[in-house]
Design a protein around this motif. Structure first.
Motif, PDB file in Angstrom:
ATOM      1  N   LEU A 169       0.825  -1.205   0.000  1.00 26.65           N
ATOM      2  CA  LEU A 169       0.000   0.000   0.000  1.00 26.65           C
ATOM      3  C   LEU A 169       0.866   1.265   0.000  1.00 26.65           C
ATOM      4  CD1 LEU A 169      -2.735  -1.055   2.581  1.00 26.65           C
ATOM      5  CD2 LEU A 169      -3.028  -0.790   0.124  1.00 26.65           C
ATOM      6  N   GLY A 170       1.948   1.247   0.779  1.00 30.53           N
ATOM      7  CA  GLY A 170       2.855   2.390   0.804  1.00 30.53           C
ATOM      8  C   GLY A 170       3.551   2.600  -0.524  1.00 30.53           C
ATOM      9  N   GLY A 171       3.919   1.506  -1.190  1.00 27.67           N
ATOM     10  CA  GLY A 171       4.541   1.631  -2.506  1.00 27.67           C
ATOM     11  C   GLY A 171       3.610   2.265  -3.523  1.00 27.67           C
ATOM     12  N   ILE A 172       2.345   1.849  -3.497  1.00 29.06           N
ATOM     13  CA  ILE A 172       1.364   2.441  -4.412  1.00 29.06           C
ATOM     14  C   ILE A 172       1.154   3.922  -4.073  1.00 29.06           C
ATOM     15  CG2 ILE A 172      -1.052   2.390  -5.133  1.00 29.06           C
ATOM     16  CD1 ILE A 172      -0.982  -0.641  -4.632  1.00 29.06           C
ATOM     17  N   ALA A 173       1.095   4.225  -2.777  1.00 27.72           N
ATOM     18  CA  ALA A 173       0.911   5.629  -2.368  1.00 27.72           C
ATOM     19  C   ALA A 173       2.069   6.486  -2.851  1.00 27.72           C
ATOM     20  CB  ALA A 173       0.780   5.705  -0.851  1.00 27.72           C
ATOM     21  N   LEU A 174       3.306   5.991  -2.699  1.00 31.11           N
ATOM     22  CA  LEU A 174       4.466   6.761  -3.144  1.00 31.11           C
ATOM     23  C   LEU A 174       4.459   6.933  -4.659  1.00 31.11           C
ATOM     24  CD1 LEU A 174       7.143   8.143  -2.395  1.00 31.11           C
ATOM     25  CD2 LEU A 174       8.259   5.913  -2.648  1.00 31.11           C
ATOM     26  N   LEU A 175       4.171   5.867  -5.377  1.00 31.71           N
ATOM     27  CA  LEU A 175       4.189   5.909  -6.833  1.00 31.71           C
ATOM     28  C   LEU A 175       3.137   6.851  -7.395  1.00 31.71           C
ATOM     29  CD1 LEU A 175       5.417   4.756  -9.440  1.00 31.71           C
ATOM     30  CD2 LEU A 175       3.782   2.861  -9.284  1.00 31.71           C
ATOM     31  N   THR A 176       2.023   7.001  -6.707  1.00 28.66           N
ATOM     32  CA  THR A 176       0.951   7.854  -7.213  1.00 28.66           C
ATOM     33  C   THR A 176       1.016   9.280  -6.671  1.00 28.66           C
ATOM     34  OG1 THR A 176      -0.509   7.051  -5.445  1.00 28.66           O
ATOM     35  CG2 THR A 176      -0.640   5.941  -7.569  1.00 28.66           C
ATOM     36  N   THR A 177       1.991   9.584  -5.811  1.00 24.63           N
ATOM     37  CA  THR A 177       2.118  10.950  -5.309  1.00 24.63           C
ATOM     38  C   THR A 177       2.651  11.841  -6.417  1.00 24.63           C
ATOM     39  OG1 THR A 177       2.523  10.123  -3.082  1.00 24.63           O
ATOM     40  CG2 THR A 177       3.135  12.399  -3.526  1.00 24.63           C
ATOM     41  N   LEU A 178       1.996  12.952  -6.644  1.00 18.51           N
ATOM     42  CA  LEU A 178       2.194  13.748  -7.846  1.00 18.51           C
ATOM     43  C   LEU A 178       3.633  14.231  -8.004  1.00 18.51           C
ATOM     44  CD1 LEU A 178       0.826  14.972 -10.304  1.00 18.51           C
ATOM     45  CD2 LEU A 178       0.151  16.920  -8.903  1.00 18.51           C
ATOM     46  N   THR A 195      18.805  10.977   0.679  1.00 12.47           N
ATOM     47  CA  THR A 195      18.213  11.311   1.977  1.00 12.47           C
ATOM     48  C   THR A 195      17.330  10.169   2.475  1.00 12.47           C
ATOM     49  OG1 THR A 195      16.396  12.510   0.894  1.00 12.47           O
ATOM     50  CG2 THR A 195      18.296  13.793   1.596  1.00 12.47           C
ATOM     51  N   THR A 196      16.656   9.478   1.567  1.00  6.58           N
ATOM     52  CA  THR A 196      15.850   8.323   1.970  1.00  6.58           C
ATOM     53  C   THR A 196      16.749   7.188   2.447  1.00  6.58           C
ATOM     54  OG1 THR A 196      14.151   8.941   0.365  1.00  6.58           O
ATOM     55  CG2 THR A 196      14.061   6.717   1.237  1.00  6.58           C
ATOM     56  N   LEU A 197      17.869   6.960   1.748  1.00  4.48           N
ATOM     57  CA  LEU A 197      18.811   5.934   2.189  1.00  4.48           C
ATOM     58  C   LEU A 197      19.399   6.299   3.548  1.00  4.48           C
ATOM     59  CD1 LEU A 197      20.424   3.367   1.725  1.00  4.48           C
ATOM     60  CD2 LEU A 197      22.037   4.689   0.327  1.00  4.48           C
ATOM     61  N   GLY A 198      19.687   7.586   3.742  1.00  3.55           N
ATOM     62  CA  GLY A 198      20.170   8.015   5.044  1.00  3.55           C
ATOM     63  C   GLY A 198      19.142   7.763   6.139  1.00  3.55           C
ATOM     64  N   ALA A 199      17.893   8.122   5.866  1.00  4.82           N
ATOM     65  CA  ALA A 199      16.827   7.890   6.846  1.00  4.82           C
ATOM     66  C   ALA A 199      16.601   6.397   7.065  1.00  4.82           C
ATOM     67  CB  ALA A 199      15.542   8.555   6.366  1.00  4.82           C
ATOM     68  N   TYR A 200      16.704   5.601   5.996  1.00  2.38           N
ATOM     69  CA  TYR A 200      16.535   4.149   6.116  1.00  2.38           C
ATOM     70  C   TYR A 200      17.583   3.583   7.076  1.00  2.38           C
ATOM     71  CZ  TYR A 200      16.363  -0.768   4.669  1.00  2.38           C
ATOM     72  OH  TYR A 200      16.259  -2.135   4.645  1.00  2.38           O
ATOM     73  N   PRO A 239       9.260   9.345  11.584  1.00  2.00           N
ATOM     74  CA  PRO A 239       9.172   9.949  10.252  1.00  2.00           C
ATOM     75  C   PRO A 239       8.324  11.211  10.221  1.00  2.00           C
ATOM     76  CG  PRO A 239       7.909   7.909  10.331  1.00  2.00           C
ATOM     77  CD  PRO A 239       8.713   7.977  11.602  1.00  2.00           C
ATOM     78  N   LEU A 240       7.279  11.255  11.047  1.00  3.10           N
ATOM     79  CA  LEU A 240       6.405  12.427  11.053  1.00  3.10           C
ATOM     80  C   LEU A 240       7.139  13.638  11.612  1.00  3.10           C
ATOM     81  CD1 LEU A 240       3.491  12.789  10.124  1.00  3.10           C
ATOM     82  CD2 LEU A 240       2.755  12.485  12.486  1.00  3.10           C
ATOM     83  N   SER A 241       7.926  13.440  12.637  1.00  2.00           N
ATOM     84  CA  SER A 241       8.678  14.557  13.208  1.00  2.00           C
ATOM     85  C   SER A 241       9.731  15.055  12.228  1.00  2.00           C
ATOM     86  CB  SER A 241       9.340  14.131  14.522  1.00  2.00           C
ATOM     87  OG  SER A 241      10.347  13.148  14.293  1.00  2.00           O
ATOM     88  N   ALA A 242      10.402  14.131  11.533  1.00  2.00           N
ATOM     89  CA  ALA A 242      11.406  14.545  10.552  1.00  2.00           C
ATOM     90  C   ALA A 242      10.767  15.330   9.421  1.00  2.00           C
ATOM     91  CB  ALA A 242      12.131  13.311  10.006  1.00  2.00           C
ATOM     92  N   ILE A 280       8.376  13.546   0.984  1.00  2.00           N
ATOM     93  CA  ILE A 280       7.356  12.577   0.562  1.00  2.00           C
ATOM     94  C   ILE A 280       7.625  11.173   1.100  1.00  2.00           C
ATOM     95  CG2 ILE A 280       6.294  11.470  -1.448  1.00  2.00           C
ATOM     96  CD1 ILE A 280       6.574  14.122  -2.920  1.00  2.00           C
ATOM     97  N   PRO A 281       8.867  10.632   1.054  1.00  2.00           N
ATOM     98  CA  PRO A 281       9.069   9.316   1.675  1.00  2.00           C
ATOM     99  C   PRO A 281       8.714   9.294   3.157  1.00  2.00           C
ATOM    100  CG  PRO A 281      10.903   9.838   0.220  1.00  2.00           C
ATOM    101  CD  PRO A 281      10.070  11.078   0.325  1.00  2.00           C
ATOM    102  N   PHE A 282       9.015  10.361   3.896  1.00  6.82           N
ATOM    103  CA  PHE A 282       8.631  10.409   5.308  1.00  6.82           C
ATOM    104  C   PHE A 282       7.115  10.409   5.458  1.00  6.82           C
ATOM    105  CE2 PHE A 282      12.915  12.360   5.463  1.00  6.82           C
ATOM    106  CZ  PHE A 282      13.498  11.551   6.434  1.00  6.82           C
ATOM    107  N   LEU A 283       6.422  11.157   4.602  1.00  7.43           N
ATOM    108  CA  LEU A 283       4.961  11.175   4.640  1.00  7.43           C
ATOM    109  C   LEU A 283       4.388   9.785   4.413  1.00  7.43           C
ATOM    110  CD1 LEU A 283       2.219  12.726   4.615  1.00  7.43           C
ATOM    111  CD2 LEU A 283       2.542  12.996   2.142  1.00  7.43           C
ATOM    112  N   VAL A 284       4.925   9.066   3.433  1.00  2.81           N
ATOM    113  CA  VAL A 284       4.422   7.726   3.133  1.00  2.81           C
ATOM    114  C   VAL A 284       4.719   6.768   4.283  1.00  2.81           C
ATOM    115  CG1 VAL A 284       4.698   5.752   1.577  1.00  2.81           C
ATOM    116  CG2 VAL A 284       4.538   8.063   0.645  1.00  2.81           C
ATOM    117  N   LEU A 285       5.906   6.864   4.875  1.00  5.65           N
ATOM    118  CA  LEU A 285       6.227   6.006   6.024  1.00  5.65           C
ATOM    119  C   LEU A 285       5.247   6.225   7.167  1.00  5.65           C
ATOM    120  CD1 LEU A 285      10.130   6.317   6.116  1.00  5.65           C
ATOM    121  CD2 LEU A 285       8.811   4.273   5.528  1.00  5.65           C
ATOM    122  N   ALA A 286       4.792   7.457   7.355  1.00  7.90           N
ATOM    123  CA  ALA A 286       3.863   7.758   8.447  1.00  7.90           C
ATOM    124  C   ALA A 286       2.424   7.427   8.094  1.00  7.90           C
ATOM    125  CB  ALA A 286       3.983   9.233   8.825  1.00  7.90           C
TER     126      ALA A 286
END
Length: 579
Positions: free
Chosen positions: A126-135, A154-159, A314-317, A340-346
């Motif tokens: 579900l998160g993958g679909i959400a990320l892929l469809t984010t404009l 930055t996503t790899l760093g956060a990961y 993720p939400l705080s970041a 956007i990756p932080f938004l999807v994680l949350a």
């Protein structure tokens, strides 16, 4: 698809793995569609393509150049990757978009893998679909700007940091996260954005809810980050500090100070109010996830009170990154891409419940009606000859009416088929249609007006391919598409000085030298015999003249007014406009 995925608990693990791979293949299709069908478009794409082309031709990989002139605005990592993409494919059209495509796929994979480890494979899908469809995510994946590669790092760093905090201790991932931030800084100076995780991490770690954040390990991580940056930074400082070339010293000072601290604290362009991102960027950049915020925010608050660290971090970041960029007077919408990756994680853990909300489905339907209705009405009115729309089309040399009508009809058809009770699914599918048509029909419509490929071929046909071309007040796309030896007079040199140098250069060989300049500089061309100029018509929002050297015989030139830069890419007639 998302409606089907809400039933994933009945799937076997094998089916879930298959669904994951199918989603990645779908992402490759959606994000990769259109590669090879267009040239680099302004504002940034031609500049980075020029940087990448010049590296192998000049042998200077450490200090990027633009048309033979040092380019001090960004570190070189993105240019290196772009140069590699062009070299592997043998074509600018095929290679210049590869870094953004691969970075987007890498970001998608990292987000899905972390969600799988934290919440299970169903939430990961579900998160993958959400990320892929984010404009904004899909838009930047299809754009050869530097920000998609930055977002990957930055996503790899956060990961790496989140693997250590939530699933650790995981020291290898801790170190990898800091190294990724260093690579992010070598891509664009703000690669340190994952550090926004640290305040909430420290707060939560005091209660033993997650892996503790220790000072000694923090110092080690900072050391890794600085070591990665130093791999390029120290040699750059040495190279630019030795010798008497003032341009090298100016490069060093610009990249170290002006493009970092000064650009943030005292921006000289893109100045916007503090609320710019909240009011004008995030509502469309996070679409369609923006629609779920009225229901997501209360759910996040409940999880916050339960101390759900998987949501809080993720939400705080994400919030701190928005605040960080909002504090700077200089703002661009693309700066929000790393949020956007932080938004999807949350938000991904909330999606099964959010999907059942009737109000959210109806809101998706209303949004689709608005988007499709505007496009359908604009397309039909433009087709019927509404003066305002016709003037807009003439200004951009574009007739998009059939394209817009098709998108509008597709929106209404999807909504009629799926009904308002599944409006969010209809909106998601319409975005897929939109990107498919954008990457094919849209590219074919827009490429001729956004790329001067055809015009520069006409210039070469008029002058002959061996004639030399001066480009005062140039834009990178014209230098990139030049089919003949070309010169310019310094990107930041005042126009008056550029023209004086151009006149002197043209008068040295009047039989084989020409000048290309846009017509809004007419007032600066008083000495030029414009009756000899060739009117090339409209291109890239301007009218253009091709002026022979004989037309500047009465102009006063100054050979010492400004430096002359020869563009290495045009000298070798690199194939940039065709595959």
């Amino acid at each position: 698809m998302m409606a089907t995925l809400t039933c994933l608990p009945t799937f076997t693990r094998r089916h879930e793995r298959l669904a994951t791979w199918l989603l990645i293949l779908l992402a490759l299709l959606v994000l990769g569609l259109g590669i090879g069908l267009r040239d680099p478009w302004p504002a940034d794409e031609p500049r980075f393509a020029l940087n990448a082309l010049e590296m192998p031709k000049t042998g200077n990989f450490w200090l990027p150049h633009r048309g033979g002139e040092l380019y001090p605005d960004k570190p070189p990592l993105f240019m290196w990757v772009t140069a590699l993409g062009i070299a592997l494919t043998g074509s600018v059209r095929l290679g210049f978009l590869l870094p953004s495509l691969l970075a987007a796929l890498g970001t998608l994979t990292l987000v899905m893998d972390l969600l799988r480890r934290l919440h299970g494979r169903r939430i990961a899908l579900l998160g993958g679909i959400a990320l892929l469809t984010t404009l904004q995510f899909t838009l930047q994946a299809k754009t050869a700007q530097i920000d998609m590669l930055l977002t990957f790092f930055t996503t790899l760093g956060a990961y790496g940091l989140l693997r250590h905090a939530l699933l650790g201790p995981a020291w290898r991932w801790w170190c990898a996260g800091w190294a990724a931030m260093g690579l992010g800084i070598l891509t664009k100076g703000v690669g340190f954005l994952p550090l926004a995780l640290l305040p909430a991490w420290y707060w939560l770690g005091r209660d033993g809810q997650i892996t503790s954040l220790r000072f000694r390990e923090l110092i080690a991580g900072i050391g890794i980050l600085l070591a990665v940056v130093a791999l390029w930074g120290l040699p750059m400082i040495v190279m630019t500090s030795l010798g008497d070339d003032p341009s090298l010293a100016a490069y060093r000072d610009n990249i170290l100070f002006k493009q970092t601290g000064e650009r943030y604290a005292d921006a000289w362009h893109h100045v916007k109010p503090w609320y710019y991102y909240l009011s004008q960027v995030l509502p469309w950049a996070w679409m369609p996830l923006t629609l779920a915020l009225p229901w997501a925010i209360p759910a996040w608050w409940r999880r916050f009170k339960r101390h759900d660290t998987r949501i809080i971090l993720p939400l705080s970041a994400m919030g701190l990154i928005i605040v960080f960029f909002s504090l700077s007077p200089g703002k661009r919408g693309v700066y929000m891409l790393p949020t956007i990756p932080f938004l999807v994680l949350a938000m991904a853990p909330l999606l099964p419940g959010l999907w059942q909300r009737r109000g959210l489905q109806h809101l998706g339907a209303v949004t689709l009606v608005l988007l499709g209705g505007v496009l359908l009405a604009a397309g039909m009115l433009g087709k019927l000859g509404l003066p305002a729309l016709q003037a807009l089309a003439q200004r951009h040399d574009l007739s998009p009416w059939a394209w817009w009508i098709t998108l509008g009809v597709a929106a209404m058809a999807l909504l009629g088929w799926l009904k308002p009770r599944r409006g969010l699914l209809a909106l998601t599918l319409w975005f897929a249609v939109f990107w498919g048509l954008w990457s094919t029909w849209g590219y074919s419509l827009m490429n001729e007006t956004r790329s001067p490929n055809a015009m520069m071929q006409r210039v070469a046909a008029i002058t002959g391919p061996d004639a030399w071309l001066a480009l005062p007040a140039f834009d990178e796309e014209f230098l990139l598409q030049s089919r003949q030896p070309s010169v310019h007079f310094g990107y930041h040199t005042p126009l008056e000085s550029q023209l004086e140098r151009a006149y002197a250069w043209l008068q040295q060989a009047p039989d084989v030298r020409w000048m290309l300049i846009d017509q809004h500089h007419r007032d600066a061309l008083e000495c030029v015999a414009l009756d000899e100029a060739r009117d090339l018509g409209f291109q890239n929002s301007e009218e253009w003249w091709l002026i022979p050297a004989t037309a500047v015989a009465d102009c006063r030139g100054d050979a010492d007014a400004a430096p002359l830069f020869v563009a290495p890419t045009s000298l070798t007639k690199t194939e940039v406009g065709t595959t």
